[in-house]
Scaffold this active site. Structure first.
Site, PDB file in Angstrom:
ATOM      1  CE1 TYR A   1      76.340   0.648  78.247  1.00  0.00           C
ATOM      2  CE2 TYR A   1      75.029   0.884  76.253  1.00  0.00           C
ATOM      3  CZ  TYR A   1      75.226   1.145  77.588  1.00  0.00           C
ATOM      4  OH  TYR A   1      74.297   1.899  78.277  1.00  0.00           O
TER       5      TYR A   1
ATOM      6  CB  THR B   1      70.693   1.243  76.908  1.00  0.00           C
ATOM      7  OG1 THR B   1      71.107   1.896  75.709  1.00  0.00           O
ATOM      8  CG2 THR B   1      71.304  -0.153  76.901  1.00  0.00           C
TER       9      THR B   1
HETATM   10  P1  NAP Z   1      77.847   7.829  83.074  1.00  0.00           P
HETATM   11  O1  NAP Z   1      77.786   9.328  83.171  1.00  0.00           O
HETATM   12  O2  NAP Z   1      78.904   7.194  82.262  1.00  0.00           O
HETATM   13  O3  NAP Z   1      77.924   7.263  84.569  1.00  0.00           O
HETATM   14  C1  NAP Z   1      78.245   5.926  84.824  1.00  0.00           C
HETATM   15  C2  NAP Z   1      78.430   5.751  86.316  1.00  0.00           C
HETATM   16  O4  NAP Z   1      78.812   4.392  86.581  1.00  0.00           O
HETATM   17  C3  NAP Z   1      79.532   6.635  86.927  1.00  0.00           C
HETATM   18  O5  NAP Z   1      79.119   7.061  88.196  1.00  0.00           O
HETATM   19  C4  NAP Z   1      80.701   5.651  87.050  1.00  0.00           C
HETATM   20  O6  NAP Z   1      81.646   6.010  88.039  1.00  0.00           O
HETATM   21  C5  NAP Z   1      79.937   4.393  87.452  1.00  0.00           C
HETATM   22  N1  NAP Z   1      80.726   3.184  87.282  1.00  0.00           N
HETATM   23  C6  NAP Z   1      81.506   2.831  86.240  1.00  0.00           C
HETATM   24  N2  NAP Z   1      82.107   1.647  86.480  1.00  0.00           N
HETATM   25  C7  NAP Z   1      81.717   1.266  87.718  1.00  0.00           C
HETATM   26  C8  NAP Z   1      82.027   0.158  88.542  1.00  0.00           C
HETATM   27  N3  NAP Z   1      82.874  -0.803  88.151  1.00  0.00           N
HETATM   28  N4  NAP Z   1      81.442   0.075  89.755  1.00  0.00           N
HETATM   29  C9  NAP Z   1      80.595   1.048  90.183  1.00  0.00           C
HETATM   30  N5  NAP Z   1      80.275   2.129  89.456  1.00  0.00           N
HETATM   31  C10 NAP Z   1      80.826   2.235  88.241  1.00  0.00           C
HETATM   32  O7  NAP Z   1      76.444   7.266  82.540  1.00  0.00           O
HETATM   33  P2  NAP Z   1      75.008   7.973  82.492  1.00  0.00           P
HETATM   34  O8  NAP Z   1      74.883   8.658  81.192  1.00  0.00           O
HETATM   35  O9  NAP Z   1      74.763   8.699  83.751  1.00  0.00           O
HETATM   36  O10 NAP Z   1      74.072   6.700  82.421  1.00  0.00           O
HETATM   37  C11 NAP Z   1      73.579   6.065  83.601  1.00  0.00           C
HETATM   38  C12 NAP Z   1      73.192   4.636  83.281  1.00  0.00           C
HETATM   39  O11 NAP Z   1      72.211   4.622  82.266  1.00  0.00           O
HETATM   40  C13 NAP Z   1      74.323   3.761  82.757  1.00  0.00           C
HETATM   41  O12 NAP Z   1      74.104   2.466  83.227  1.00  0.00           O
HETATM   42  C14 NAP Z   1      74.153   3.814  81.243  1.00  0.00           C
HETATM   43  O13 NAP Z   1      74.709   2.659  80.670  1.00  0.00           O
HETATM   44  C15 NAP Z   1      72.641   3.852  81.139  1.00  0.00           C
HETATM   45  N6  NAP Z   1      72.094   4.544  79.984  1.00  0.00           N
HETATM   46  C16 NAP Z   1      72.505   5.787  79.639  1.00  0.00           C
HETATM   47  C17 NAP Z   1      71.913   6.459  78.579  1.00  0.00           C
HETATM   48  C18 NAP Z   1      72.322   7.860  78.190  1.00  0.00           C
HETATM   49  O14 NAP Z   1      72.005   8.268  77.065  1.00  0.00           O
HETATM   50  N7  NAP Z   1      72.960   8.623  79.059  1.00  0.00           N
HETATM   51  C19 NAP Z   1      70.864   5.839  77.877  1.00  0.00           C
HETATM   52  C20 NAP Z   1      70.445   4.573  78.276  1.00  0.00           C
HETATM   53  C21 NAP Z   1      71.048   3.938  79.339  1.00  0.00           C
HETATM   54  P3  NAP Z   1      82.852   7.044  87.712  1.00  0.00           P
HETATM   55  O15 NAP Z   1      82.236   8.421  87.799  1.00  0.00           O
HETATM   56  O16 NAP Z   1      83.832   6.743  88.778  1.00  0.00           O
HETATM   57  O17 NAP Z   1      83.321   6.733  86.319  1.00  0.00           O
HETATM   58  O1  F7E Z   2      77.515   8.301  70.127  1.00  0.00           O
HETATM   59  C1  F7E Z   2      78.588   8.827  66.692  1.00  0.00           C
HETATM   60  C2  F7E Z   2      78.667   7.427  67.260  1.00  0.00           C
HETATM   61  O2  F7E Z   2      78.943   7.929  72.130  1.00  0.00           O
HETATM   62  C3  F7E Z   2      76.382   8.738  69.407  1.00  0.00           C
HETATM   63  C4  F7E Z   2      75.522   6.050  75.811  1.00  0.00           C
HETATM   64  O3  F7E Z   2      75.000   6.886  76.814  1.00  0.00           O
HETATM   65  O4  F7E Z   2      73.575   6.326  74.444  1.00  0.00           O
HETATM   66  C5  F7E Z   2      74.977   6.489  74.473  1.00  0.00           C
HETATM   67  O5  F7E Z   2      75.584   5.705  73.458  1.00  0.00           O
HETATM   68  C6  F7E Z   2      76.623   8.551  67.923  1.00  0.00           C
HETATM   69  C7  F7E Z   2      77.178   7.181  67.549  1.00  0.00           C
HETATM   70  O6  F7E Z   2      76.423   7.712  72.292  1.00  0.00           O
HETATM   71  C8  F7E Z   2      81.745  10.464  67.392  1.00  0.00           C
HETATM   72  O7  F7E Z   2      79.247   6.533  66.329  1.00  0.00           O
HETATM   73  C9  F7E Z   2      80.426  10.229  65.692  1.00  0.00           C
HETATM   74  O8  F7E Z   2      76.547   6.726  66.400  1.00  0.00           O
HETATM   75  O9  F7E Z   2      77.404   9.927  72.066  1.00  0.00           O
HETATM   76  P1  F7E Z   2      77.657   8.525  71.709  1.00  0.00           P
HETATM   77  P2  F7E Z   2      75.864   6.251  71.983  1.00  0.00           P
HETATM   78  O10 F7E Z   2      76.867   5.380  71.373  1.00  0.00           O
HETATM   79  O11 F7E Z   2      74.576   6.430  71.252  1.00  0.00           O
HETATM   80  C10 F7E Z   2      73.102   4.991  74.661  1.00  0.00           C
HETATM   81  C11 F7E Z   2      71.593   5.026  74.642  1.00  0.00           C
HETATM   82  C12 F7E Z   2      73.679   4.387  75.873  1.00  0.00           C
HETATM   83  O12 F7E Z   2      73.051   3.556  76.535  1.00  0.00           O
HETATM   84  C13 F7E Z   2      75.115   4.606  76.117  1.00  0.00           C
HETATM   85  O13 F7E Z   2      75.443   4.355  77.477  1.00  0.00           O
HETATM   86  O14 F7E Z   2      77.631   9.489  67.517  1.00  0.00           O
HETATM   87  N1  F7E Z   2      79.852   9.574  66.738  1.00  0.00           N
HETATM   88  N2  F7E Z   2      81.583  10.770  66.074  1.00  0.00           N
HETATM   89  C14 F7E Z   2      80.650   9.711  67.811  1.00  0.00           C
HETATM   90  N3  F7E Z   2      80.507   9.269  69.078  1.00  0.00           N
HETATM   91  C15 F7E Z   2      81.487   9.598  69.962  1.00  0.00           C
HETATM   92  N4  F7E Z   2      81.361   9.199  71.256  1.00  0.00           N
HETATM   93  N5  F7E Z   2      82.596  10.318  69.590  1.00  0.00           N
HETATM   94  C16 F7E Z   2      82.779  10.767  68.314  1.00  0.00           C
HETATM   95  O15 F7E Z   2      83.777  11.428  68.014  1.00  0.00           O
END
Ligand code: NAP
Ligand code: F7E
Length: 354
Positions: A157, A132
């Site tokens: 995280y 990430t």
């Molecule tokens: P997400 O929607 O939060 O999905 C996370 C998945 O992990 C869900 O299926 C969740 O299951 C499962 N999980 C949570 N705890 C677990 C455990 N203890 N054992 C097995 N499975 C578990 O995340 P996403 O946005 O699809 O992201 C996928 C991956 O990419 C994650 O590793 C995230 O950290 C990483 N990532 C995301 C982003 C982004 O912007 N989306 C960017 C960079 C990296 P439940 O459905 O039961 O909760």
């Molecule tokens: O926050 C600000 C917050 O929670 C984005 C995950 O998928 O991307 C994600 O992490 C920004 C931050 O995503 C609220 O402070 C303001 O600056 O949508 P977010 P994240 O923290 O960037 C990375 C790449 C991952 O890997 C992670 O798994 O928005 N913000 N107000 C807020 N954020 C949230 N959640 N809620 C608010 O009310």
């Protein structure tokens, strides 16, 4: 030809569901790890699931990244060609509240999968780690982050994911595993969890458009993120494992915007002009309704994090060149896709109510 077998951890999540769709289209047999929950957590994959008593290529298995045996047994039984480790406690804000659990799942969870591959001597398995942009965090002097940029995680995280990044690299070097990191910047979609900021905004504004009188409470509106579409990004996860050599790649749009800009864009697409006034905790967003000023967005300090990544913008030069990465969704089309789906959802909710 024998079908390729893939195992996805995190298959019920945003990326896991799109990736399962993609692999099924590519004729893989797809096995998904799901964790036991007292209520259904399969909403994003229900459309893919067919009762295994009938012909299907999609199978679900209970397991957990905190449970080594479940992972070991699963890999032993299904003998996958590719493993996509997407499972994680993925919420940065929550990681400050549950740091130990986040480390267990998003850090040591990765080691558990890699150790199972090593113990089983299944060196031919290709392994993808969901790394990430939260590994970065400090801008230093550069404008963009790439595969060579210095890491500086700012949250439990980010720190847990940094361990996963390095342990993936260590297993590649030490044991010759085909293990890769995809360093993905923020990617969103209509399937994004509703506590992440983009979806929180699109869910709120679409309900507002249909007449709701709620107020949206948010935290830091000045944080800048590099947002892409999850559908484009899962394709790169697959491509990373189809290369000749195991390598790490940054996947990003190359653009950056503040949270406030995201709100303004979503408002514009809904024909809602949002005005801003005040500073810091006193800032509010308002619209004009029937000629009257109406506040719709306020700041709540509970959504600020103890530490913040202020700026993220990635450079995917390597992926453009080696993976032919050409995202189909521009920023505006990403927001439009989310708005369109959330409008339908808001309408459904309204219909149920009356
Ligand atoms: P997400 O929607 O939060 O999905 C996370 C998945 O992990 C869900 O299926 C969740 O299951 C499962 N999980 C949570 N705890 C677990 C455990 N203890 N054992 C097995 N499975 C578990 O995340 P996403 O946005 O699809 O992201 C996928 C991956 O990419 C994650 O590793 C995230 O950290 C990483 N990532 C995301 C982003 C982004 O912007 N989306 C960017 C960079 C990296 P439940 O459905 O039961 O909760
Ligand atoms: O926050 C600000 C917050 O929670 C984005 C995950 O998928 O991307 C994600 O992490 C920004 C931050 O995503 C609220 O402070 C303001 O600056 O949508 P977010 P994240 O923290 O960037 C990375 C790449 C991952 O890997 C992670 O798994 O928005 N913000 N107000 C807020 N954020 C949230 N959640 N809620 C608010 O009310």
């Amino acid at each position: 030809m024998k079908k390729k077998i893939a195992l996805i951890t995190g298959t019920t999540g945003q990326d896991g569901s799109y990736l399962a769709e993609l692999l099924l289209k590519k004729k893989y047999k797809v096995h998904g790890l799901i964790r036991k929950s007292s209520s259904f957590n399969t909403k994003r994959i229900d459309h893919l699931y067919i009762d295994p008593h009938n012909r299907t290529n999609f199978f679900l298995h209970y397991g957990d990244l905190t449970d080594s045996n479940s992972i070991y047994n699963l890999i032993h039984n299904i003998r996958p060609n590719e493993i996509y480790n997407l499972g994680a406690q993925s919420h940065v804000g929550v990681s400050f509240e549950n740091p130990e659990y986040t480390a267990e799942v998003s850090g040591i969870g990765t080691l558990r999968v890699l150790e199972a591959i090593r113990f089983l001597k299944m060196k031919n398995i290709k392994f993808y780690q969901a790394s990430t942009s939260e590994l970065f965090g400090e801008k230093y002097k550069q404008k963009t982050f790439n595969e060579q940029s210095k890491f500086h995680p700012k949250s439990p995280y980010g720190a847990a994911k940094l361990y996963s990044y390095w342990i993936t690299s260590v297993y590649r070097e030490a044991y010759g595993l085909f293990a890769c990191n995809g360093i993905l910047f923020n990617h969103e979609s209509p399937r994004r969890g509703e506590t992440f900021v983009t979806r929180k905004i699109t869910r709120f504004l679409t309900r507002k458009k249909l007449g709701s009188n709620e107020i949206l409470y948010l935290g830091n509106l000045d944080a800048k993120r590099d947002w892409g579409h999850a559908k484009d990004y899962v394709e790169m996860q697959w491509k990373i494992l189809q290369q000749k050599k195991p390598e790490d790649y940054v996947i990003a749009s190359g653009e950056t915007r503040t949270v406030r800009e995201f709100i303004n864009t979503a408002g514009k697409l809904l024909n809602m002009k949002i005005y801003w006034t005040g500073k810091g905790l006193k800032e509010v967003g308002y619209i004009y309704e029937d000629g009257r000023k109406r506040t719709i967005i306020k700041i709540d300090k509970k959504y600020f994090r103890p530490n913040e990544v202020d700026y993220l913008r990635g450079s995917s030069k390597k992926a453009y060149k080696k993976l032919n990465f050409k995202p189909k969704y521009s920023f505006i089309n990403l927001v439009r896709d989310m708005i369109d789906e959330d409008l339908l959802l808001a309408q459904e909710e309204l219909n149920k109510k009356y």
